[in-house]
Write a protein that holds these residues in place. Structure first.
Motif, mmCIF file in Angstrom:
data_model
loop_
_atom_site.group_PDB
_atom_site.id
_atom_site.type_symbol
_atom_site.label_atom_id
_atom_site.label_comp_id
_atom_site.label_asym_id
_atom_site.label_seq_id
_atom_site.Cartn_x
_atom_site.Cartn_y
_atom_site.Cartn_z
ATOM 1 N N GLU A 134 0.823 -1.067 0.262
ATOM 2 C CA GLU A 134 -0.036 -0.104 -0.002
ATOM 3 C C GLU A 134 0.895 1.306 -0.086
ATOM 4 O O GLU A 134 1.910 1.289 0.659
ATOM 5 C CB GLU A 134 -0.939 -0.106 1.214
ATOM 6 N N LYS A 135 0.192 1.968 -0.878
ATOM 7 C CA LYS A 135 1.013 3.402 -0.954
ATOM 8 C C LYS A 135 0.426 4.535 -0.502
ATOM 9 O O LYS A 135 -0.797 4.800 -1.030
ATOM 10 C CB LYS A 135 1.609 3.697 -2.514
ATOM 11 N N ALA A 147 5.729 10.975 8.150
ATOM 12 C CA ALA A 147 5.838 9.620 7.451
ATOM 13 C C ALA A 147 6.553 8.520 8.337
ATOM 14 O O ALA A 147 6.139 7.528 8.343
ATOM 15 C CB ALA A 147 6.514 9.653 5.963
ATOM 16 N N PRO A 148 7.756 8.831 8.690
ATOM 17 C CA PRO A 148 8.252 7.923 9.542
ATOM 18 C C PRO A 148 7.677 7.483 10.967
ATOM 19 O O PRO A 148 7.638 6.504 11.255
ATOM 20 C CB PRO A 148 9.665 8.656 9.775
ATOM 21 N N LEU A 149 6.943 8.752 11.436
ATOM 22 C CA LEU A 149 6.233 8.473 12.462
ATOM 23 C C LEU A 149 5.203 7.497 12.402
ATOM 24 O O LEU A 149 4.844 6.714 13.327
ATOM 25 C CB LEU A 149 5.734 9.672 13.164
ATOM 26 N N HIS A 150 4.563 7.617 11.088
ATOM 27 C CA HIS A 150 3.402 6.616 10.846
ATOM 28 C C HIS A 150 3.916 5.412 10.143
ATOM 29 O O HIS A 150 2.972 4.487 9.573
ATOM 30 C CB HIS A 150 2.388 7.401 9.721
ATOM 31 N N GLY A 151 5.235 4.927 10.241
ATOM 32 C CA GLY A 151 5.681 3.628 9.987
ATOM 33 C C GLY A 151 5.602 3.424 8.240
ATOM 34 O O GLY A 151 6.071 2.523 7.880
ATOM 35 N N TYR A 168 5.630 3.882 1.501
ATOM 36 C CA TYR A 168 4.746 2.720 1.401
ATOM 37 C C TYR A 168 4.414 2.068 2.702
ATOM 38 O O TYR A 168 5.562 2.160 3.811
ATOM 39 C CB TYR A 168 5.817 1.677 0.479
ATOM 40 N N VAL A 169 3.468 1.648 3.084
ATOM 41 C CA VAL A 169 3.233 0.844 4.409
ATOM 42 C C VAL A 169 3.857 -0.295 4.580
ATOM 43 O O VAL A 169 3.928 -1.344 3.690
ATOM 44 C CB VAL A 169 1.549 0.611 4.361
ATOM 45 N N SER A 170 4.570 -0.391 5.700
ATOM 46 C CA SER A 170 5.520 -1.426 5.936
ATOM 47 C C SER A 170 4.742 -2.807 6.244
ATOM 48 O O SER A 170 3.438 -2.549 6.586
ATOM 49 C CB SER A 170 6.323 -1.142 7.068
#
Length: 281
Positions: free
Chosen positions: A233-234, A254-258, A274-276
């Protein structure tokens, strides 16, 4: 007169309207080109810079257009035509310099051609690709908001095989989605969060319509989609995002939300991740 080059092969990246225009120019200028692939399939945005090695027998120069192979022979000269990443010839140039900054403009200059070759559409396409929001705002000399929107409607219809009337209707629906969506506050700027609507895979009708609706409405939106079927997911920002919003998204939100694989160009008003779990191919 055709510009004389050493034996040269052009390698073309992700299929999109600008890339198709560049392919047409290469055909008209009688240049040899191939499409960048990974395991035999044409590259997508997530793997364009890790493309399969290319057989360069008989060539002295490889011109990589918004892509690059994983390996390159030491005796080959590589030329980069791009504006997406730090170090690219067009990276970070202002909207007014879209003729130099866009990949289409760079290719035209490299071949010693004129931007107007073929039609005025090349100017509009170059401005749209390098700085679509700025082009809508009239910051790209010679290109108007009407030019951009008319071209967007036609491009979406051609890419998705929907009639222009259906495209206009879908864009109108996306305006309604944007109006009803919540707002995020990122870096002292507002970002409309449309992630409740999955925009699908690749350059879908929904993705292109949402991007156009945001451009036409003067808004910044956060989108949810995928580069390819089965891919991660992007989340991406589209529309009229300020440099400070993009910087705050890339550095903090973005880093805070993984998110992983975070990318963006503040001066061009776009970013994403991209969602990890995510592994760039």
């Amino acid at each position: 007169m055709i510009l004389q080059l050493p034996p040269t092969l052009f390698l073309l990246g992700v299929d999109d309207p600008e890339m198709r225009a560049m392919e047409h120019l290469l055909k008209e200028d009688q240049r040899e080109y191939r499409f960048a692939t990974v395991t035999g399939k044409r590259v997508h945005p997530g793997n364009a810079y890790k493309a399969d090695p290319v057989d360069l027998t008989g060539y002295e120069q490889l011109v990589c257009v918004e892509c690059s192979p994983r390996a390159l022979p030491s005796d080959i000269t590589m030329v980069r035509i791009d504006h997406h990443r730090p170090g690219d010839p067009g990276y970070g140039l202002p909207p007014a310099q879209y003729g130099q900054a866009s990949s289409l403009g760079q290719l035209v200059n490299f071949l010693g051609l004129e931007m107007e070759l073929g039609s005025r559409e090349h100017l509009v396409l170059a401005a749209m690709d390098h700085a679509p929001a700025a082009a809508i705002r009239g910051e790209c000399p010679g290109v108007s908001a009407k030019d951009v929107l008319d071209r967007k409607f036609a491009e979406i219809a051609a890419a998705t095989e929907y009639p222009v009337a259906a495209v206009r209707d879908r864009i109108a629906q996306m305006h309604e989605v944007i109006s009803a969506s919540p707002i995020l506050r990122i870096g002292n700027a507002d970002l409309i969060d449309t992630r409740a609507l999955d925009l699908g895979t690749g350059y879908s009708l929904d993705l292109l319509s949402m991007q156009t609706a945001a451009l036409a409405g003067g808004q910044s939106v956060l989108l949810k989609h995928r580069d390819r079927e089965g891919g991660p997911e992007k989340w991406s920002i589209s529309g009229h995002a300020s440099p400070t919003l993009i910087e705050a998204f890339m550095r903090e939100w973005a880093p805070l939300h993984g998110l992983a694989g975070i990318y963006g160009v503040p001066n061009r008003g776009y970013a994403g991740g991209y969602v990890s779990p995510f592994e760039r191919e």
